[in-house]
Scaffold this active site. Structure first.
Site, PDB file in Angstrom:
ATOM      1  N   GLU A   1       9.277   1.124  10.919  1.00  0.00           N
ATOM      2  CA  GLU A   1      10.301   2.166  10.743  1.00  0.00           C
ATOM      3  C   GLU A   1       9.568   3.485  10.895  1.00  0.00           C
ATOM      4  OE1 GLU A   1      13.421   1.635  10.398  1.00  0.00           O
ATOM      5  OE2 GLU A   1      13.586  -0.409   9.657  1.00  0.00           O
TER       6      GLU A   1
ATOM      7  N   LYS B   1       0.885  -1.179   0.000  1.00  0.00           N
ATOM      8  CA  LYS B   1       0.000   0.000   0.000  1.00  0.00           C
ATOM      9  C   LYS B   1       0.914   1.217   0.000  1.00  0.00           C
ATOM     10  CE  LYS B   1      -1.857   3.030   1.839  1.00  0.00           C
ATOM     11  NZ  LYS B   1      -1.658   4.406   1.373  1.00  0.00           N
TER      12      LYS B   1
ATOM     13  N   GLU C   1       9.849  16.783  14.268  1.00  0.00           N
ATOM     14  CA  GLU C   1      10.546  16.338  13.072  1.00  0.00           C
ATOM     15  C   GLU C   1      10.235  17.389  12.002  1.00  0.00           C
ATOM     16  OE1 GLU C   1       9.239  12.519  11.727  1.00  0.00           O
ATOM     17  OE2 GLU C   1      11.217  12.071  10.970  1.00  0.00           O
TER      18      GLU C   1
ATOM     19  N   CYS D   1      13.565  10.636   7.243  1.00  0.00           N
ATOM     20  CA  CYS D   1      13.411  10.306   8.664  1.00  0.00           C
ATOM     21  C   CYS D   1      14.759  10.340   9.381  1.00  0.00           C
ATOM     22  CB  CYS D   1      12.764   8.946   8.811  1.00  0.00           C
ATOM     23  SG  CYS D   1      13.595   7.723   7.812  1.00  0.00           S
TER      24      CYS D   1
HETATM   25  P1  NDP Z   1       2.211   8.579   7.475  1.00  0.00           P
HETATM   26  O1  NDP Z   1       2.426   7.774   8.682  1.00  0.00           O
HETATM   27  O2  NDP Z   1       1.105   9.553   7.468  1.00  0.00           O
HETATM   28  O3  NDP Z   1       1.931   7.646   6.202  1.00  0.00           O
HETATM   29  C1  NDP Z   1       2.712   6.536   5.891  1.00  0.00           C
HETATM   30  C2  NDP Z   1       1.853   5.507   5.200  1.00  0.00           C
HETATM   31  O4  NDP Z   1       0.820   5.089   6.079  1.00  0.00           O
HETATM   32  C3  NDP Z   1       1.166   5.999   3.930  1.00  0.00           C
HETATM   33  O5  NDP Z   1       1.086   4.955   3.009  1.00  0.00           O
HETATM   34  C4  NDP Z   1      -0.211   6.362   4.436  1.00  0.00           C
HETATM   35  O6  NDP Z   1      -1.209   6.321   3.449  1.00  0.00           O
HETATM   36  C5  NDP Z   1      -0.444   5.271   5.453  1.00  0.00           C
HETATM   37  N1  NDP Z   1      -1.435   5.619   6.457  1.00  0.00           N
HETATM   38  C6  NDP Z   1      -1.780   6.852   6.905  1.00  0.00           C
HETATM   39  N2  NDP Z   1      -2.759   6.744   7.826  1.00  0.00           N
HETATM   40  C7  NDP Z   1      -3.038   5.415   7.945  1.00  0.00           C
HETATM   41  C8  NDP Z   1      -3.955   4.663   8.730  1.00  0.00           C
HETATM   42  N3  NDP Z   1      -4.816   5.255   9.573  1.00  0.00           N
HETATM   43  N4  NDP Z   1      -3.970   3.326   8.615  1.00  0.00           N
HETATM   44  C9  NDP Z   1      -3.124   2.710   7.756  1.00  0.00           C
HETATM   45  N5  NDP Z   1      -2.244   3.367   6.979  1.00  0.00           N
HETATM   46  C10 NDP Z   1      -2.188   4.698   7.081  1.00  0.00           C
HETATM   47  O7  NDP Z   1       3.609   9.217   7.179  1.00  0.00           O
HETATM   48  P2  NDP Z   1       4.065  10.076   5.923  1.00  0.00           P
HETATM   49  O8  NDP Z   1       3.775   9.357   4.673  1.00  0.00           O
HETATM   50  O9  NDP Z   1       3.484  11.427   6.075  1.00  0.00           O
HETATM   51  O10 NDP Z   1       5.656  10.070   6.082  1.00  0.00           O
HETATM   52  C11 NDP Z   1       6.306  10.903   6.932  1.00  0.00           C
HETATM   53  C12 NDP Z   1       6.659  10.188   8.224  1.00  0.00           C
HETATM   54  O11 NDP Z   1       7.243   8.912   7.956  1.00  0.00           O
HETATM   55  C13 NDP Z   1       7.688  10.924   9.010  1.00  0.00           C
HETATM   56  O12 NDP Z   1       7.317  10.956  10.356  1.00  0.00           O
HETATM   57  C14 NDP Z   1       8.977  10.128   8.842  1.00  0.00           C
HETATM   58  O13 NDP Z   1       9.874  10.214   9.852  1.00  0.00           O
HETATM   59  C15 NDP Z   1       8.472   8.756   8.679  1.00  0.00           C
HETATM   60  N6  NDP Z   1       9.407   7.974   7.878  1.00  0.00           N
HETATM   61  C16 NDP Z   1      10.161   7.031   8.499  1.00  0.00           C
HETATM   62  C17 NDP Z   1      11.113   6.333   7.815  1.00  0.00           C
HETATM   63  C18 NDP Z   1      11.901   5.274   8.490  1.00  0.00           C
HETATM   64  O14 NDP Z   1      12.544   4.485   7.811  1.00  0.00           O
HETATM   65  N7  NDP Z   1      11.917   5.194   9.792  1.00  0.00           N
HETATM   66  C19 NDP Z   1      11.371   6.567   6.386  1.00  0.00           C
HETATM   67  C20 NDP Z   1      10.507   7.565   5.825  1.00  0.00           C
HETATM   68  C21 NDP Z   1       9.567   8.240   6.558  1.00  0.00           C
HETATM   69  P3  NDP Z   1      -1.773   7.687   2.778  1.00  0.00           P
HETATM   70  O15 NDP Z   1      -0.632   8.302   2.083  1.00  0.00           O
HETATM   71  O16 NDP Z   1      -2.823   7.184   1.871  1.00  0.00           O
HETATM   72  O17 NDP Z   1      -2.291   8.528   3.892  1.00  0.00           O
END
Ligand code: NDP
Length: 482
Positions: free
Chosen positions: A255, A179, A386, A289
């Protein structure tokens, strides 16, 4: 629309077939450099999520029985295809995520390497036989694929976050439903097509874009055919998924967010630290991140460091990633830009000095200037957030102990950076910092052959290295006498 974007399939990829959402829903994808819509993509429903799990489950038995060599061959061909089609993929990444061309190419090399690395890892049989201490029994430990895996990825590395999960899953013998983030689904759809061309059988890799992420992911995690969730994204969403995963006792890899300190000790080579800071902060325009989020600099060198960093940040060229001469692209969307601008405004109002940047340029797209803030107070809320953008706050410390205390003063523990001219001192500082990844005199730490992951609320498990494959395997112990 560019030819490259127009050719990408925009439906759901389930069981080797492209299909619209069960209720026909679609959503738009915008180019952050212009704000213009560049594609319309099928938005999977809960019903589609169940169909995707059924497809992955249907393909699971045959895939786990393929030889490791066959799985390795699929991954090697996928690596080759990503490498051969780098220009095309880079354009897709730039157009949907906004990042600079160089960042897109850097991401693609990193992303493809997961296919190559895990292709090589697939054929390394792990497991063992040992004697029990009493000497009369044998302990056999075997690894087997954990099962159908749900992979959820963020928008900031649309290719690498997907391949970092798909590659070890496939190598281990698992089938997957991916997803992707709704801001950047196109890269994932193109990767699905490329994996099919590379020989992944129908149903082994299913891709389910959806604006209804809660409903689709929730449905999959509640499905008893699913055995694993691997998520990259915010800590907030990760926590919710862990709660959902608890119902079926799913194997979880998380992650999550970071708040990386970048510690410059008094004996550091300041020019090298500035170069490292530029990479640690500005790779991917700060939308990473592991981006350096708090610059903790010894007060004897803080001014020199901040001035030199401001000079380098001010010289970066801001503009659309499709213009290959630009260093920094826009941030992902208007909301993100407003949040960043608000953080900088509040910090400046609280007494921080804006050395360079601090503005949203007029014109189309979600651009924000590379910014350096000096004399940031230890209590500034900016240091708790962040930033996820091109902003570098510099604050100071006086003793090594204080530096460590400040570095650890966060619920996150993903990455950290330490600069010191003394190896023993540098290593001592690295070990005292609660972070899963530490760069010592280096601003670039990502490597598919290294274990990547966080401590504290930054996550569970590791991606990359042999550790990343173990996340998709489970151990079976057979007690035997002979
Ligand atoms: P989100 O947590 O909002 O989204 C990540 C994924 O989760 C997307 O595919 C999103 O879908 C999905 N998602 C959102 N809400 C839900 C839910 N209620 N149930 C299931 N899935 C859901 O993060 P961002 O995409 O905004 O990314 C930024 C964040 O990710 C930052 O905090 C960053 O630090 C972290 N990150 C961590 C990394 C790591 O390796 N540790 C690497 C990269 C980013 P949709 O887009 O459709 O909302």
């Amino acid at each position: 629309m560019s030819d490259v974007i127009a050719k990408i399939p925009t439906d759901l990829s389930i069981g080797g077939r492209w299909q619209p959402a069960s209720d026909g829903a679609r959503f738009d994808v915008a180019d952050p450099a212009t704000g213009e819509v560049i594609a319309s993509v099928a938005s999977g429903s809960a019903e589609d999520a169940t169909a995707a799990v059924a497809a992955a489950d249907g393909a699971a038995a045959a895939w786990r029985e393929t030889s490791p060599r066959e799985r390795a061959d699929v991954l090697r061909r996928a690596y080759q295809a990503m490498t051969d089609r780098q220009e095309e993929l880079a354009e897709v990444i730039v157009r949907e995520s906004g990042k600079s061309w160089n960042d897109a190419v850097g991401e693609l090399k990193y992303a493809a390497e997961f296919y190559r690395w895990y292709g090589e890892e697939a054929v390394r049989a792990i497991g063992g036989i040992s004697h029990a201490p009493a000497g009369d029994k044998r302990i056999l430990s075997l690894h087997r694929p954990v099962g159908v895996s749900v992979l959820v990825t963020p928008w900031n590395f649309p290719a690498a976050m997907a391949t970092r999960k798909i590659a070890p899953a496939l190598a281990a013998g698992c089938t997957v439903v991916l997803k992707p983030a709704s801001d950047t689904p196109l890269t994932a759809l193109l990767l699905a097509e490329m994996l099919t061309e590379a020989g992944a059988p129908d149903g082994v890799v299913n891709v389910l874009p959806s604006r209804r992420s809660g409903a689709t992911v929730g449905t999959m995690l509640a499905d008893p055919r699913v055995r694993k969730v691997s998520f990259t994204g915010s800590t907030e969403v990760g926590r919710m998924l862990l709660e959902q995963a608890a119902q079926q006792i799913l194997n979880c890899s998380m992650e999550l967010g970071g708040n990386a300190p970048f510690v410059v000790l008094a004996d550091a080579d300041i020019d090298a630290a500035v170069e490292g800071a530029l990479v640690a902060k500005m790779r991917n325009g700060g939308e990473s991140c592991i981006a350096a989020n708090r610059f903790l600099v010894h007060d004897s060198v803080a001014q020199e460091f901040a001035d030199k960093l401001a000079q380098r940040m001010g010289a970066l060229k801001l503009g659309p990633g499709m213009d290959r001469g630009n260093d920094v692209g826009p941030v992902i969307n208007e909301g993100a830009r407003e949040e960043i601008a608000g953080m900088v405004r509040d910090s400046a109002a609280a007494g921080a000095k804006v050395l360079v940047g601090g503005n949203s340029p007029a014109g189309p797209g979600w651009f924000y200037e590379p910014t350096v803030l000096a004399r940031v107070d230890h209590d500034d809320p900016l240091l708790d957030h962040e930033i996820f953008g091109p902003v570098a706050p510099v604050t100071t410390f006086t003793t090594e102990d204080q530096a460590i205390e400040l570095a650890n003063d966060t619920e996150f523990g993903l990455a950290a950076y330490v600069y010191s001219g003394d190896l023993a001192r540098g290593l001592r500082t690295c070990e005292a910092i609660e972070a899963g990844i530490v760069g010592l005199n280096r601003g670039f730490v990502s490597d598919p052959a290294a274990p990547f992951g966080g401590m504290k609320q930054s996550g569970l498990g590791r991606e990359g290295a042999q550790d990343g494959m173990l996340e998709f395997l489970e151990t079976q112990y057979i007690a035997a006498d002979w």
